[in-house]
Design a protein around this motif. Sequence first.
Motif, short mmCIF file in Angstrom:
data_model
loop_
_atom_site.label_atom_id
_atom_site.label_comp_id
_atom_site.label_asym_id
_atom_site.label_seq_id
_atom_site.Cartn_x
_atom_site.Cartn_y
_atom_site.Cartn_z
N VAL A 225 0.86 -1.17 0.00
CA VAL A 225 0.00 0.00 0.00
C VAL A 225 0.90 1.23 0.00
CG1 VAL A 225 -1.74 1.32 1.24
CG2 VAL A 225 -1.82 -1.18 1.26
N ALA B 86 -2.74 -0.61 -3.70
CA ALA B 86 -3.63 0.50 -3.34
C ALA B 86 -2.80 1.72 -2.99
CB ALA B 86 -4.54 0.13 -2.18
N HIS C 181 -6.17 2.93 -10.48
CA HIS C 181 -5.61 2.53 -9.19
C HIS C 181 -6.75 2.45 -8.18
CE1 HIS C 181 -1.52 3.33 -10.59
NE2 HIS C 181 -1.97 4.47 -11.10
N HIS C 182 -6.57 1.63 -7.16
CA HIS C 182 -7.49 1.63 -6.03
C HIS C 182 -7.00 2.67 -5.04
CE1 HIS C 182 -10.14 -1.79 -6.87
NE2 HIS C 182 -9.10 -2.28 -7.54
N ILE C 183 -7.81 3.71 -4.84
CA ILE C 183 -7.40 4.84 -3.99
C ILE C 183 -8.34 4.96 -2.80
CG2 ILE C 183 -7.21 7.36 -3.90
CD1 ILE C 183 -6.24 7.27 -6.78
N TYR C 184 -7.74 5.11 -1.62
CA TYR C 184 -8.48 5.27 -0.37
C TYR C 184 -8.25 6.68 0.16
CZ TYR C 184 -9.16 0.22 -0.42
OH TYR C 184 -9.53 -1.06 -0.76
N ASN D 92 -9.82 6.18 -11.74
CA ASN D 92 -9.39 5.40 -10.60
C ASN D 92 -10.60 4.88 -9.85
OD1 ASN D 92 -6.31 5.79 -10.42
ND2 ASN D 92 -7.05 7.90 -10.66
N HIS E 94 -12.22 4.62 -2.98
CA HIS E 94 -12.85 4.05 -1.79
C HIS E 94 -12.81 5.15 -0.73
CE1 HIS E 94 -12.22 -0.08 -3.47
NE2 HIS E 94 -11.14 0.51 -3.97
N ILE F 38 -7.87 -3.88 2.94
CA ILE F 38 -7.59 -3.63 1.53
C ILE F 38 -7.35 -4.97 0.85
CG2 ILE F 38 -5.92 -2.63 -0.09
CD1 ILE F 38 -5.56 -0.33 1.93
#
Length: 306
Positions: A52, A83, A106-109, A134, A137, A149
């Motif tokens: 991450v 992430a 991309h997986h973005i938090y 993207n 989340h 994640i």
Amino acid sequence: MYIRILGSAAGGGFPQWNCNCPNCTGVRTSSIRTSARTQSSIAVSADNKSWVLFNTSPDILSQLQSFDKLQPHRTIRDTAIVAILYVDAQIDHTTGLLMLREGCPHHIYCTDMVYQDLTTAFPIFSMLEHWGGNTIHTIACDGQSSFNIEKIEQLSFTAIHLDSKAPPYSLHRHNPHIGDNIGVFIKDNHSGKSLFYAPGLNVISDEVKSFMHQADCVLIDGTVWRDDELVKLKISNKLASDMGHLPQSGKGGMIEVLSDPKLNNSRKILIHINNTNPILNEDSEERKILIKNNIEVAYDGMDIEL
């Protein structure tokens, strides 16, 4: 849990390109014992394979190139980054996302407030829609709602609201909202070890203090030594506290906070260090004070294993 310090400096890096402060001059001329640093970012993994990425600094490409674990190894186009998590919407924490456009989505938090800033005042999320966008989340920062994640389920993440400042361009700069800035408590559910990460921090609330006391490692705001550091150098007329950072020295400063007996068994490391901070000089009296208080100074390439 594995933690890699990709970048340990505050905005502008060290040395800063247009700065002649004693530190920047010293590193350029090799007249002080120190090392250059890129802008603040870390990567965290449970297995040394899936990572991450916390923040994407403007120096992201050189940071990725310097860390073999994040290099493509498996297919023709590949990354070990599963992430990206943003603690705020500051330029020095987000701009590098534009350099990762080839990897979209991309997986973005991030929090709702960070999402708002990055789709309006500094719309990099909107810009990247042209490269596939993207997957966003949004996360709560109530200090209670932990989340996992995908591909790194061994780690649990809890976001904590911090009293700091939204970016200068944010609609919230002078109207703070919960979610403008967060710290993150990361727990390895197999080993039980934990990290508290907060690179931008102005006020130590009871909630923040509680998470710090639980952590095996505290990786925390080390921006400036004294509140009027930039004023004394005639670089700015703003105090560090005006910009959302708690100085290390002085009453109620970070050294005092980290000297709490409840942190005696925790590893304490400063990150996000401004180019003006005398602790960058490894022979300075300020660095000796940190050593005496068992406080470390992060550097690029530093590895932490919990």
